[in-house]
Design a protein around this motif. Structure first.
Motif, PDB file in Angstrom:
ATOM      1  N   TYR A   1       0.829  -1.194   0.000  1.00  0.00           N
ATOM      2  CA  TYR A   1       0.000   0.000   0.000  1.00  0.00           C
ATOM      3  C   TYR A   1       0.866   1.246   0.000  1.00  0.00           C
ATOM      4  N   GLU A   2       0.438   2.241  -0.736  1.00  0.00           N
ATOM      5  CA  GLU A   2       1.037   3.567  -0.652  1.00  0.00           C
ATOM      6  C   GLU A   2       0.138   4.376   0.259  1.00  0.00           C
ATOM      7  N   CYS A   3       0.756   4.962   1.270  1.00  0.00           N
ATOM      8  CA  CYS A   3      -0.001   5.716   2.269  1.00  0.00           C
ATOM      9  C   CYS A   3       0.508   7.153   2.309  1.00  0.00           C
ATOM     10  N   GLU A   4      -0.421   8.054   2.460  1.00  0.00           N
ATOM     11  CA  GLU A   4      -0.094   9.473   2.516  1.00  0.00           C
ATOM     12  C   GLU A   4      -0.832  10.074   3.698  1.00  0.00           C
TER      13      GLU A   4
ATOM     14  N   GLN B   1      -3.806   3.381  -0.689  1.00  0.00           N
ATOM     15  CA  GLN B   1      -4.298   2.614  -1.827  1.00  0.00           C
ATOM     16  C   GLN B   1      -3.329   1.489  -2.134  1.00  0.00           C
ATOM     17  N   GLU B   2      -3.888   0.365  -2.491  1.00  0.00           N
ATOM     18  CA  GLU B   2      -3.072  -0.797  -2.820  1.00  0.00           C
ATOM     19  C   GLU B   2      -2.401  -0.571  -4.168  1.00  0.00           C
ATOM     20  N   VAL B   3      -1.133  -0.970  -4.246  1.00  0.00           N
ATOM     21  CA  VAL B   3      -0.373  -0.844  -5.486  1.00  0.00           C
ATOM     22  C   VAL B   3       0.223  -2.206  -5.822  1.00  0.00           C
ATOM     23  N   SER B   4       0.692  -2.325  -7.027  1.00  0.00           N
ATOM     24  CA  SER B   4       1.324  -3.566  -7.473  1.00  0.00           C
ATOM     25  C   SER B   4       2.554  -3.869  -6.626  1.00  0.00           C
ATOM     26  N   GLU B   5       2.748  -5.139  -6.332  1.00  0.00           N
ATOM     27  CA  GLU B   5       3.941  -5.567  -5.594  1.00  0.00           C
ATOM     28  C   GLU B   5       5.214  -5.139  -6.308  1.00  0.00           C
TER      29      GLU B   5
ATOM     30  N   LYS C   1       5.949  -2.459  -7.602  1.00  0.00           N
ATOM     31  CA  LYS C   1       6.365  -1.097  -7.281  1.00  0.00           C
ATOM     32  C   LYS C   1       7.155  -1.056  -5.980  1.00  0.00           C
TER      33      LYS C   1
ATOM     34  N   ARG D   1       9.472  -6.956  -1.423  1.00  0.00           N
ATOM     35  CA  ARG D   1       8.944  -8.126  -2.138  1.00  0.00           C
ATOM     36  C   ARG D   1       9.389  -9.420  -1.465  1.00  0.00           C
TER      37      ARG D   1
END
Length: 93
Positions: free
Chosen positions: A18-21, A67-71, A73, A79
């Motif tokens: 997840y990318e968190c802001e 929001q969930e992002v691709s592994e 990234k 990973r």
């Protein structure tokens, strides 16, 4: 008192990247010397925010996005950690 172990619950745990802001605006009463050490300041702020508003902390504005992002990234280290988590979950079931 029952000394028997409870049966282990098997949960379908899914993990993701997840990318968190976080945007925060607040007022804080704190020692002036703390403002020079960015890492220590961040730790004090996080501790204060988890405790909640009090006489020394006044939250003015807060917003959080995740929001969930691709592994793919994620960094190679993240990973690898994802693979370890998945293997641990698979082995416990």
């Amino acid at each position: 008192m029952n000394s028997k172990a409870l049966p282990r619950q098997i949960n379908n745990i899914e993990v993701g990247v997840y990318e968190c802001e976080i945007h925060l605006k607040f007022r804080l009463i704190e020692e002036k010397s703390l403002l020079g050490d960015r890492e220590q300041l961040l730790q004090v702020l996080l501790d204060a925010l988890t405790e909640g508003s009090d006489d020394f902390l006044e939250t003015l504005q807060a917003s959080v996005k995740a929001q969930e992002v691709s592994e793919f990234k994620a960094s190679p280290q993240m990973r690898r950690q994802m693979m370890r988590l998945r293997n641990a979950i698979d082995n416990s079931q």
